[in-house]
Design an enzyme around this catalytic site. Structure first.
Site, PDB file in Angstrom:
ATOM      1  CG  ASP A  80      -8.251  -5.108   1.084  1.00 34.70           C
ATOM      2  OD1 ASP A  80      -9.274  -4.578   1.539  1.00 34.70           O
ATOM      3  OD2 ASP A  80      -8.044  -5.263  -0.144  1.00 34.70           O
ATOM      4  CG  ASP A 127      -1.971 -21.024   1.383  1.00 38.36           C
ATOM      5  OD1 ASP A 127      -1.575 -20.802   2.548  1.00 38.36           O
ATOM      6  OD2 ASP A 127      -1.340 -21.760   0.588  1.00 38.36           O
ATOM      7  CE1 TYR A 145      -3.224  -3.013   0.825  1.00 40.31           C
ATOM      8  CE2 TYR A 145      -4.516  -1.037   0.409  1.00 40.31           C
ATOM      9  CZ  TYR A 145      -4.427  -2.411   0.501  1.00 40.31           C
ATOM     10  OH  TYR A 145      -5.527  -3.183   0.258  1.00 40.31           O
ATOM     11  CG  ASP A 197     -14.011  -7.447   1.141  1.00 39.95           C
ATOM     12  OD1 ASP A 197     -13.799  -6.562   2.009  1.00 39.95           O
ATOM     13  OD2 ASP A 197     -14.418  -7.169  -0.006  1.00 39.95           O
ATOM     14  CE  LYS A 216       1.839 -18.671   0.016  1.00 45.09           C
ATOM     15  NZ  LYS A 216       1.225 -20.005   0.170  1.00 45.09           N
TER      16      LYS A 216
HETATM   17  C1  IPM Z   1     -10.611  -1.175   2.316  1.00 44.03           C
HETATM   18  C2  IPM Z   1     -10.505  -0.812   0.851  1.00 44.03           C
HETATM   19  C3  IPM Z   1      -9.227  -0.038   0.571  1.00 44.03           C
HETATM   20  C4  IPM Z   1      -8.052  -0.951   0.938  1.00 44.03           C
HETATM   21  C5  IPM Z   1      -9.094   0.499  -0.872  1.00 44.03           C
HETATM   22  C6  IPM Z   1     -10.222   1.447  -1.219  1.00 44.03           C
HETATM   23  C7  IPM Z   1      -7.765   1.177  -1.108  1.00 44.03           C
HETATM   24  O1  IPM Z   1     -10.603  -1.961   0.077  1.00 44.03           O
HETATM   25  O2  IPM Z   1     -10.631  -0.253   3.142  1.00 44.03           O
HETATM   26  O3  IPM Z   1     -10.704  -2.356   2.647  1.00 44.03           O
HETATM   27  O4  IPM Z   1      -7.646  -1.796   0.159  1.00 44.03           O
HETATM   28  O5  IPM Z   1      -7.564  -0.796   2.059  1.00 44.03           O
HETATM   29 MN    MN Z   2     -11.102  -3.762   1.189  1.00 43.18          MN
END
Ligand code: IPM
Ligand code: MN
Ligand code: NAD
Length: 371
Positions: free
Chosen positions: A261, A237, A148, A265, A204
């Protein structure tokens, strides 16, 4: 979930109103932020709220992303930032998100990205046979390093010989402080079915021996200082598989920026989706930024379809940061109540619009306030 576990908050500020910056942003950001802010008054804690316009619209009008001086102003004069989402198809290179969201994460040194993975109702869980107590953990995502930092570049761009490099930056200081934060969180007494808290570090190192060798060595050293905690390690993984197969094995997961990140999700998915996933970008004791995990969702923006619950749960984390744990707990309880009652938007299988779901939270909150 309804009880706050939050060791990273601000020092008390008796007699002073807390100052909150609101950056609603793009797409569904303003829609969910508007709903969440409806909870402020019934929660009964007077806040000084200032809105900042940084968004794609603002950028297209003014060419401004994060203005000069904003970092100092936020750091020195605000207690917390409540953030919606950034991302707009009219700004395809994502410059606004890069300058504003990543700019604030880096510029305010918000090194802990704390993302609860906490199931509110087993109806929302897509995993067979899992109950609320099985999906109840935190992910701490390193938030100021990794790929990042955008070190790198491209060479011979748009030719068949193009070369592209994104460096993965890992520092001893950066790795150590996020691992220490994981142990700080693990050591807060909380409701749990097992005796000793558990920290799992995810990397990893088998494929990235330099960068993630640093994570492994640092983790071993910090883990040795915490013999009361059960410390374990998984490669990313396998960790992804275990989030789905045995989420009950996790209490606190600590990982790098990019893996965090992706894993969060997935963590959101096992709780019902991005519509219920909250997060804090935190520097302990300093002005920190609270945002839903989801993005600006251009596919549903402006249609009244956005689920505002992630924003309410995010606001609850912001109250925790202010030291207002009771307000945070009341807000979490109200969200839990509407979820259990099925008063939810379509992404969770309900029928309500964004604002109707907000109405339901407000009713639950004012009902809870009278108790
Ligand atoms: C999050 C988002 C951000 C990230 C993007 C928008 C840069 O996906 O906050 O999870 O990857 O951190
Ligand atoms: Mn994200
Ligand atoms: P997204 O999170 O915006 O959407 C992914 C999917 O989840 C979409 O189908 C969307 O409709 C759904 N969804 C997300 N939030 C929802 C909610 N509250 N209620 C109901 N459904 C919801 O991710 P994306 O589509 O990959 O990204 C869209 C834009 O947002 C991109 O520009 C991306 O960079 C940006 N983004 C910003 C942030 C942030 O500001 N923190 C986070 C992630 C993505």
């Amino acid at each position: 979930m309804t009880q706050s576990v939050y060791p990273f908050g601000l020092a008390p500020a008796p007699g002073r109103r807390r100052r909150i910056a609101v950056i609603a942003g793009d797409g569904i950001g303003p829609e969910v932020v508007a709903q969440a802010l409806r909870a402020v008054e019934p929660l009964g804690i007077a806040l000084d709220i200032q809105h900042f316009p940084w968004s794609a619209d603002h950028y297209l009008k003014t060419q401004e992303t994060l203005p000069k001086g904003a970092l100092t102003e936020l750091r020195e004069h605000f207690d917390a930032i409540f953030f919606g989402a950034l991302g707009d198809p009219r700004v395809p290179d994502g410059v606004v998100a890069k300058d504003v969201l990543l700019g604030l994460r880096f510029g305010l040194d918000l090194y802990i990205n704390l993302r609860p993975v906490q199931l509110l109702d087993e109806k929302l869980c897509p995993l067979k046979g899992k109950q609320r107590r099985d999906v109840n953990f935190w992910v701490l995502r390193e938030n100021t390093e990794g790929p990042y930092v955008q070190m790198g570049g491209s060479f011979k761009r748009d030719t068949p010989d193009e070369v592209a490099i994104s460096e993965d930056l890992n520092t001893r200081r950066g790795v150590e402080r996020i691992i220490r934060a994981a142990y700080t969180l693990a050591n807060v007494p909380h409701d749990s079915s097992h005796k000793s808290p558990r920290v799992c570090m995810v990397d990893k190192a088998n494929a990235l021996p330099h960068a993630h060798g640093l994570w492994q060595r640092t983790f071993r050293q910090v883990a040795a200082e915490h013999p009361n905690v059960s410390s374990s390690h998984l490669f990313v993984d396998v960790a992804a598989m275990e989030f789905v197969r045995t989420p009950e094995r996790f209490d606190v997961v600590v990982t790098s920026n990019l893996f965090g990140d992706i894993l969060t999700d997935l963590g959101a998915a096992i709780c019902g989706g991005l519509g219920v996933a909250a997060s804090g970008n935190i520097h302990p004791g300093r002005c920190s930024l609270f945002e839903p995990v989801h993005g600006s969702a251009p596919d549903i923006a402006g249609k009244g379809l956005a689920n505002p619950l992630a924003a309410y749960l995010t606001l609850a984390m912001l109250y925790d940061h202010l030291g207002e744990h009771d307000a945070g707990d009341r807000l979490r309880r109200a969200v839990e109540e509407v979820v259990l009652a099925g008063l939810v938007t379509r992404d969770l299988g309900g029928q309500l619009s964004t604002s109707e779901c907000g109405d339901a939270v407000l009713r639950a909150l004012t009902g809870a306030t009278r108790n």
